[in-house]
Design a protein around this motif. Structure first.
Motif, mmCIF file in Angstrom:
data_model
loop_
_atom_site.group_PDB
_atom_site.id
_atom_site.type_symbol
_atom_site.label_atom_id
_atom_site.label_comp_id
_atom_site.label_asym_id
_atom_site.label_seq_id
_atom_site.Cartn_x
_atom_site.Cartn_y
_atom_site.Cartn_z
ATOM 1 N N ARG B 264 0.837 -1.210 0.000
ATOM 2 C CA ARG B 264 0.000 0.000 0.000
ATOM 3 C C ARG B 264 0.866 1.253 0.000
ATOM 4 O O ARG B 264 0.595 2.222 -0.699
ATOM 5 C CB ARG B 264 -0.934 -0.011 1.214
ATOM 6 C CG ARG B 264 -2.233 -0.783 0.930
ATOM 7 C CD ARG B 264 -3.247 -0.619 2.041
ATOM 8 N NE ARG B 264 -2.819 -1.280 3.273
ATOM 9 C CZ ARG B 264 -3.005 -2.588 3.505
ATOM 10 N NH1 ARG B 264 -3.602 -3.345 2.611
ATOM 11 N NH2 ARG B 264 -2.605 -3.133 4.630
ATOM 12 N N ALA B 267 2.021 1.878 -3.355
ATOM 13 C CA ALA B 267 0.959 2.420 -4.197
ATOM 14 C C ALA B 267 0.788 3.916 -3.951
ATOM 15 O O ALA B 267 0.662 4.702 -4.892
ATOM 16 C CB ALA B 267 -0.341 1.673 -3.925
ATOM 17 N N THR B 268 0.832 4.333 -2.673
ATOM 18 C CA THR B 268 0.659 5.765 -2.394
ATOM 19 C C THR B 268 1.852 6.576 -2.886
ATOM 20 O O THR B 268 1.713 7.729 -3.266
ATOM 21 C CB THR B 268 0.456 6.024 -0.880
ATOM 22 O OG1 THR B 268 1.354 5.200 -0.162
ATOM 23 C CG2 THR B 268 -0.958 5.739 -0.457
ATOM 24 N N GLY B 270 3.309 5.937 -5.529
ATOM 25 C CA GLY B 270 3.305 5.874 -6.988
ATOM 26 C C GLY B 270 4.404 4.981 -7.533
ATOM 27 O O GLY B 270 4.914 5.192 -8.618
ATOM 28 N N THR C 97 -5.699 2.026 -7.569
ATOM 29 C CA THR C 97 -4.637 2.398 -8.501
ATOM 30 C C THR C 97 -5.105 3.483 -9.456
ATOM 31 O O THR C 97 -4.377 4.437 -9.748
ATOM 32 C CB THR C 97 -4.211 1.168 -9.336
ATOM 33 O OG1 THR C 97 -4.430 0.005 -8.570
ATOM 34 C CG2 THR C 97 -2.772 1.256 -9.743
ATOM 35 N N HIS C 100 -5.220 6.857 -7.776
ATOM 36 C CA HIS C 100 -3.881 7.409 -7.623
ATOM 37 C C HIS C 100 -3.391 8.054 -8.900
ATOM 38 O O HIS C 100 -2.903 9.182 -8.903
ATOM 39 C CB HIS C 100 -2.895 6.308 -7.206
ATOM 40 C CG HIS C 100 -2.849 6.127 -5.729
ATOM 41 N ND1 HIS C 100 -2.402 7.115 -4.890
ATOM 42 C CD2 HIS C 100 -3.197 5.071 -4.949
ATOM 43 C CE1 HIS C 100 -2.484 6.670 -3.641
ATOM 44 N NE2 HIS C 100 -2.973 5.440 -3.652
ATOM 45 N N GLU C 101 -3.538 7.299 -9.985
ATOM 46 C CA GLU C 101 -3.075 7.788 -11.282
ATOM 47 C C GLU C 101 -3.832 9.056 -11.663
ATOM 48 O O GLU C 101 -3.263 10.018 -12.163
ATOM 49 C CB GLU C 101 -3.263 6.679 -12.331
ATOM 50 C CG GLU C 101 -2.731 7.005 -13.709
ATOM 51 C CD GLU C 101 -1.203 7.034 -13.778
ATOM 52 O OE1 GLU C 101 -0.554 6.588 -12.806
ATOM 53 O OE2 GLU C 101 -0.674 7.527 -14.785
ATOM 54 N N LYS C 103 -5.177 11.241 -9.670
ATOM 55 C CA LYS C 103 -4.713 12.386 -8.877
ATOM 56 C C LYS C 103 -3.428 12.954 -9.453
ATOM 57 O O LYS C 103 -3.230 14.169 -9.534
ATOM 58 C CB LYS C 103 -4.490 11.946 -7.424
ATOM 59 C CG LYS C 103 -5.794 11.958 -6.640
ATOM 60 C CD LYS C 103 -5.526 11.907 -5.151
ATOM 61 C CE LYS C 103 -6.864 11.929 -4.404
ATOM 62 N NZ LYS C 103 -6.843 11.000 -3.264
ATOM 63 N N LYS C 104 -2.540 12.025 -9.863
ATOM 64 C CA LYS C 104 -1.266 12.441 -10.417
ATOM 65 C C LYS C 104 -1.482 13.334 -11.640
ATOM 66 O O LYS C 104 -0.758 14.294 -11.866
ATOM 67 C CB LYS C 104 -0.444 11.202 -10.806
ATOM 68 C CG LYS C 104 1.026 11.476 -10.899
ATOM 69 C CD LYS C 104 1.868 10.204 -10.755
ATOM 70 C CE LYS C 104 1.924 9.409 -12.034
ATOM 71 N NZ LYS C 104 2.610 8.113 -11.858
#
Lengths: 228, 297, 123
Positions: B264, B267-268, B270, C97, C100-101, C103-104
């Motif tokens: 995790r 994952a955070t 990236g 996932t 996350h992507e 947000k990036k």
């Protein structure tokens, strides 16, 4: 399954080396002698000594056979002991068979007055008064001797490599030189020749313990030999 | 646990050269083992010693509970196929098979002939005249058809093309499923065999680096790929066995099992987590830059 | 060679996943027989012991069960169970996932849901 039999079978598959080639060599040499006999019309008594060719061949053959079959056998996970016994048995069988044929040919030679051309090839001069059993014994013992002499020399090579062989031959050469020097120094050469001329049959008998010594040495050396 | 080979502190030296250093391991019954390592790591020497073709300088070993040297109870249950096997000059393929048939107690001649056909070998051709690949095929056939309880293949596929190698793997699995027995495969072509192996023993410079189940090893390490800064944050203080960077990107291979929390975290941050194949792991561990000794872990 | 395995993850888990995929995709309906471990082994070119480990993993989870003397079968209710499990994994594996992507790249939640709708419109 008995693995000694497996070793015997392995040798038996190579009939060329063990059986065909030695007889081709011997019969070829014999044929030349017969031709010479015919050419000179049997006027002279030829005693060629060509029979030695089969004995020299056996000495060389066992060296080649051992060099090729020992690594193969160990690679097939055969015990060194089984290899030794199987190979010795093969030597015994070939000696027994070859000697029987040699005896037969020597008898025919005697009966045919040297193949009609006065040729003494299979029947050696001193053999004329010997019984067939004694003749057979001589053929057999000498062949076994050649086999095991070859066997022990290749075993030295197998165990100690080429350097081991050099050391061995150097030591042998030294011993012979010292021996012959001593013989000359003490003027014993004549005594030796006289002794041999009276006891030459004894020489053959003395080969028997020699064969045993060679065999034991070969076995001891092979037991400690490795392949990679 | 049913050990058929127990090796204890084996050493082999040639003069000043130590080829095998304090090697100990156990081989259990009916598993497929991989004895892996670079060329010259000592794999072949170990197998020669196991089969009593070479003598160890020191150490004990038991095969089927007994010492193998000049012992038919052990040797008759072994079949060691080596890349360097010599054959008598006059021998043809048939001769080799015939001798094998009279020596290996479990030999299956019908199966052997079937394999000869599968590998398209000329039965009557002399061993001397065979190509490297054909020689290897003969070894493969003898090894499989011997059905020996412990069958050892040392670099069995030298010179074999991809088709023949695949055939070998296929036949090995098939026959192993039908007649379970113990195999040791020694090779440096790790990628191809890695799926066949249940257990891996990795040798490097005469010492054991890894002795573990193949699936355990697959989870032993991971590679983190991402921005250098972030990757460094994740892998700080960990046992790094390989690292490469290009521009701001970095890949770092860490010798550690990845747990859920770390996954995790990655994952955070990236960071992409990539599994490490057996081959890659071994390259990293035994390569010149490799500095990991992991046998104790 | 059989279908290629990913060499970096335990093979037995991958075998279990392949069987799961087949059950979810209804290639292996419930109460039908599953191939033997040896068949799996030679198909995927893997060690039979590893194949057995993968199958046993599913037996432990009640997805497969053993009929004595016959072989392995897909349990009834197995598909539903697997679908539930996969739905949970879906969130972890894909949704997180994706967010996350997103947000990036500065994609807002609204834009994201729009994208999902648009994607759903495709066949």
């Amino acid at each position: 399954m008995n693995r000694t039999a497996g070793v015997l079978k392995m040798h038996w598959r190579d009939k060329w080396v063990w059986i065909y080639v030695p007889w081709v060599v011997l019969l070829f040499s014999f044929a030349i002698n017969v031709i010479i006999g015919v050419l000179i019309n049997g006027q002279e008594n030829i005693n060629s000594g060509g029979i030695a060719s089969i004995y020299v061949y056996m000495f060389i053959a066992i060296a080649i056979v051992q060099a090729q079959t020992f690594p193969f056998s160990l690679g097939m996970n055969i015990r060194r002991t089984d290899y030794f016994i199987g190979t010795s048995l093969m030597c015994l069988l070939v000696s027994a068979g070859s000697s029987a044929i040699l005896l037969l040919l020597s008898v025919v030679e005697d009966l045919s007055d040297g193949w009609g051309v006065n040729l003494g090839y299979f029947s050696l001069p001193f053999m004329s008064d010997l019984s067939p059993i004694a003749r057979y014994g001589i053929f057999f013992i000498v062949m076994m001797h050649m086999f095991f002499l070859g066997f022990v020399i290749t075993s030295i090579h197998r165990r100690f490599g080429r350097n081991g062989l050099y050391v061995f031959f150097t030591v042998m050469l030294l011993l012979c030189t010292i021996g012959s020097f001593a013989m000359t120094y003490y003027e014993r050469w004549m005594d030796l020749f006289i002794w041999i001329s009276h006891h030459y049959l004894g020489l053959f008998v003395w080969m028997i313990p020699l064969i045993v010594v060679y065999a034991l040495l070969s076995y001891g050396l092979l037991r400690r030999s490795t392949v990679s | 646990m049913n050990p058929i080979v127990e090796v204890n502190r084996l050493n082999k030296t040639y003069g000043k050269d130590t080829v095998i250093r304090d090697v100990s391991f156990v081989i259990e019954q009916n598993k497929i083992y991989g004895l892996l390592g670079r060329n010259g790591a000592g794999k072949t020497t170990i197998m020669h010693i196991l089969t009593a073709q070479l003598f160890p300088t020191s150490g004990d070993m038991l095969v089927f509970g007994e010492k193998p040297y000049e012992n038919n109870r052990v040797l008759s249950r072994l079949c060691f196929i080596k890349e360097s096997q010599k054959y008598p000059d006059s021998f043809r393929i048939v001769d080799v098979l015939a001798v094998a048939a009279s020596i290996y107690p479990n030999w299956d001649q019908k199966y052997a002939l079937q394999l000869v056909e599968d590998f398209r070998l000329p039965l009557k051709r002399r061993m001397k005249k065979l190509s490297r690949g054909m020689l290897s095929s003969v070894g493969v056939i003898v090894g499989l058809a011997s059905r020996a309880p412990l069958t050892i293949f040392d670099e069995p596929y030298l010179g074999l093309d991809a088709v023949a190698r695949n055939l070998f793997y296929e036949k090995l699995i098939e026959d192993y499923a039908e007649y379970p027995r113990t195999f040791i495969l020694s090779t440096h072509l790790i990628d191809e065999v890695s799926n066949l192996l249940e257990h891996v023993i990795l040798i490097d410079a005469g010492k054991i680096l890894i002795d573990e189940d193949a699936d355990e090893i697959r989870e032993k390490a991971y590679t983190a790929v991402g921005a250098a800064q972030q990757v460094n944050k994740l892998t700080a203080g960990k046992k790094i066995i390989h690292q490469e960077s290009i521009g701001g990107m970095m890949t770092t291979t860490v010798l550690e099992r990845l747990n859920g929390a770390q996954r995790r975290e990655a994952a955070t941050l990236g960071i992409e987590i990539v599994p490490v194949s057996l081959q890659q792991l071994i390259v990293h561990l035994t390569g010149n830059k490799g500095n990991g000794k992991v046998a104790e872990s | 060679m059989g279908p290629i395995m990913d060499d970096g993850r335990p093979i037995f888990i991958q075998i279990a996943e392949k069987i799961e995929d087949d059950i979810i995709g209804e290639g292996m309906p419930e109460e039908t027989q599953v191939p033997s471990t040896n068949q799996f082994a030679s198909f995927y070119q893997i060690n039979p012991a590893t194949a057995a480990k993968g199958v046993n993993l599913l037996v432990d989870q009640g997805i497969l069960y053993k009929k004595r003397g016959i072989g392995m079968f897909v349990a009834s209710g197995a598909r539903e169970k697997l679908v539930e499990k996969r739905k949970e994994q879906f969130y972890e594996q894909y949704v997180i996932t994706m967010i996350h992507e997103a947000k990036k790249l500065g994609i807002t939640t609204d834009q994201l849901t729009d994208m999902v709708r648009r994607g759903d419109g495709l066949k």
